[in-house]
Design an enzyme around this catalytic site. Structure first.
Site, PDB file in Angstrom:
ATOM      1  N   LYS A 148       0.866  -1.187   0.000  1.00  8.75           N
ATOM      2  CA  LYS A 148       0.000   0.000   0.000  1.00  8.75           C
ATOM      3  C   LYS A 148       0.897   1.231   0.000  1.00  8.75           C
ATOM      4  O   LYS A 148       1.111   1.896   1.019  1.00  8.75           O
ATOM      5  CB  LYS A 148      -0.963  -0.039   1.188  1.00  8.75           C
ATOM      6  CG  LYS A 148      -2.217   0.784   0.949  1.00  8.75           C
ATOM      7  CD  LYS A 148      -3.303   0.398   1.919  1.00  8.75           C
ATOM      8  CE  LYS A 148      -4.455   1.366   1.938  1.00  8.75           C
ATOM      9  NZ  LYS A 148      -5.112   1.600   0.658  1.00  8.75           N
ATOM     10  N   LEU A 204      -4.088  -5.199  -4.176  1.00 10.31           N
ATOM     11  CA  LEU A 204      -4.058  -4.934  -2.744  1.00 10.31           C
ATOM     12  C   LEU A 204      -4.951  -5.964  -2.045  1.00 10.31           C
ATOM     13  O   LEU A 204      -6.061  -6.234  -2.496  1.00 10.31           O
ATOM     14  CB  LEU A 204      -4.579  -3.522  -2.442  1.00 10.31           C
ATOM     15  CG  LEU A 204      -4.402  -3.168  -0.969  1.00 10.31           C
ATOM     16  CD1 LEU A 204      -2.947  -2.798  -0.673  1.00 10.31           C
ATOM     17  CD2 LEU A 204      -5.314  -2.040  -0.545  1.00 10.31           C
TER      18      LEU A 204
HETATM   19  N1  PMP Z   1      -7.475  -1.931  -3.821  1.00 10.55           N
HETATM   20  C1  PMP Z   1      -6.967  -0.689  -3.830  1.00 10.55           C
HETATM   21  C2  PMP Z   1      -6.084  -0.298  -4.956  1.00 10.55           C
HETATM   22  C3  PMP Z   1      -7.290   0.217  -2.801  1.00 10.55           C
HETATM   23  O1  PMP Z   1      -6.763   1.453  -2.792  1.00 10.55           O
HETATM   24  C4  PMP Z   1      -8.172  -0.180  -1.771  1.00 10.55           C
HETATM   25  C5  PMP Z   1      -8.562   0.775  -0.685  1.00 10.55           C
HETATM   26  N2  PMP Z   1      -7.612   0.819   0.320  1.00 10.55           N
HETATM   27  C6  PMP Z   1      -8.673  -1.490  -1.789  1.00 10.55           C
HETATM   28  C7  PMP Z   1      -8.306  -2.344  -2.833  1.00 10.55           C
HETATM   29  C8  PMP Z   1      -9.578  -1.988  -0.701  1.00 10.55           C
HETATM   30  O2  PMP Z   1      -8.850  -2.221   0.491  1.00 10.55           O
HETATM   31  P1  PMP Z   1      -9.560  -2.149   1.910  1.00 10.55           P
HETATM   32  O3  PMP Z   1     -10.719  -3.099   1.856  1.00 10.55           O
HETATM   33  O4  PMP Z   1      -8.525  -2.608   2.869  1.00 10.55           O
HETATM   34  O5  PMP Z   1      -9.973  -0.734   2.111  1.00 10.55           O
END
Ligand code: PMP
Length: 287
Positions: A148, A204
């Site tokens: 991230k 992610l």
């Molecule tokens: N993919 C990307 C590229 C993101 O920026 C996010 C948001 N953080 C997510 C997936 C979803 O992750 P999360 O459920 O942990 O917010």
């Protein structure tokens, strides 16, 4: 909506006015850092440990030191919500960068910079009820999207293209394979099977994604962490995206093409209800 007054830094809790960054800062000049966004419902963190675990995984992957032990960080974030007297729905943003030093690509021998702040953030209830329109965009990002990282240019450009077209999100694909959204994970349902891209290095590993995969069998869905194509996406019975701030967001249109009957599907609704129950949040009235 404005920020709460107090921030957490590596030196403790300070007021937002007293945070001063030198112009030679690795986050500013190189995007050399990692971040997290964590949901707060009625003053309490949701999925806190999952986000903190991911933060340390991201930091380790770029050889960056988080200037707190995990349990100290968790305790300090709790103190930050107390100091700010957070009672409402909100979100916490935190980032760690490789510090402040004269600009040179290789790592400087200086301590990391850390800050975390909280801002009020309402749940997107109306969109959760109605669903959202999306577009398709090429996934032009690097191979290590499980980190991230602060480097979000491709994500920002894809999101802006979506916004320019009146859409909520850009669904990214590489060579016809759907990876994820510009700031979300993507799921399809076909014949009662839930598909999403495996938690490989090129997406992610969303915290909401993991919760959805855990909840899905209880709603009668079979789970397949298998990648799917843009054709399968467009022909799915139901599509939704997930993220910390968007929760489980039904997708009712992709590139102008209606999904199902153009309203959120029954399985998506069941998952939304299960999610609200699991998070201990107020149930939304779904039609
Ligand atoms: N993919 C990307 C590229 C993101 O920026 C996010 C948001 N953080 C997510 C997936 C979803 O992750 P999360 O459920 O942990 O917010």
């Amino acid at each position: 909506m404005s920020l709460y007054d107090y921030l957490l830094t590596q030196d403790g809790i300070i007021t937002k006015e007293s945070l001063l960054y030198p112009f030679e800062e690795r986050g500013l000049q190189f995007g050399d850092g990692v971040y997290e966004v964590i949901r707060i419902y009625q003053g309490s963190f949701d999925l806190l440990e999952e986000h903190i675990e991911r933060l340390y995984r991201s930091a380790e992957a770029i050889r960056l030191e988080v200037p707190f032990a995990k349990d100290t960080l968790i305790a300090s974030l709790g103190q930050l919500t107390e100091k700010n007297d957070v009672q409402t729905d909100a979100k916490l943003y935190l980032q760690v960068t490789r510090g402040s030093a004269p600009r040179e690509h290789s790592f400087p021998d200086v301590p990391s910079n850390f800050y975390a702040y909280i801002e009020p953030s309402e749940r997107p209830v109306s969109l959760l009820q109605k669903g959202v329109r999306t577009i398709l965009a090429d996934d032009i990002r690097w191979d290590l999207c499980y980190i991230k990282s602060l480097n979000l240019l491709p994500n920002i450009l894809a999101k802006q293209t979506a916004k320019d077209k009146g859409a909520f999100e850009a669904i990214l694909h590489k060579d016809g394979i759907v990876t994820e959204g510009s700031s979300s994970n993507v799921f399809i349902i076909k014949d009662h099977i839930l598909f999403t891209h495996p938690a490989a290095k090129n997406i992610l590993h969303g915290c909401v994604r993991s919760r959805v995969l855990a909840l899905a069998p209880n709603t009668g869905l079979q789970v397949e962490e298998t990648a799917f194509t843009t054709d399968q996406l467009l022909q799915a019975d139901e599509v939704f995206i997930t993220s910390t701030t968007s929760e489980i967001m039904p997708v009712i249109e992709i590139e102008g093409k209606q999904i199902g009957d153009g309203t959120p599907g029954d399985n998506t609704r069941a998952l939304q209800r299960a999610y609200e129950k699991e998070s201990g949040i107020q149930a939304t009235a779904f039609a």
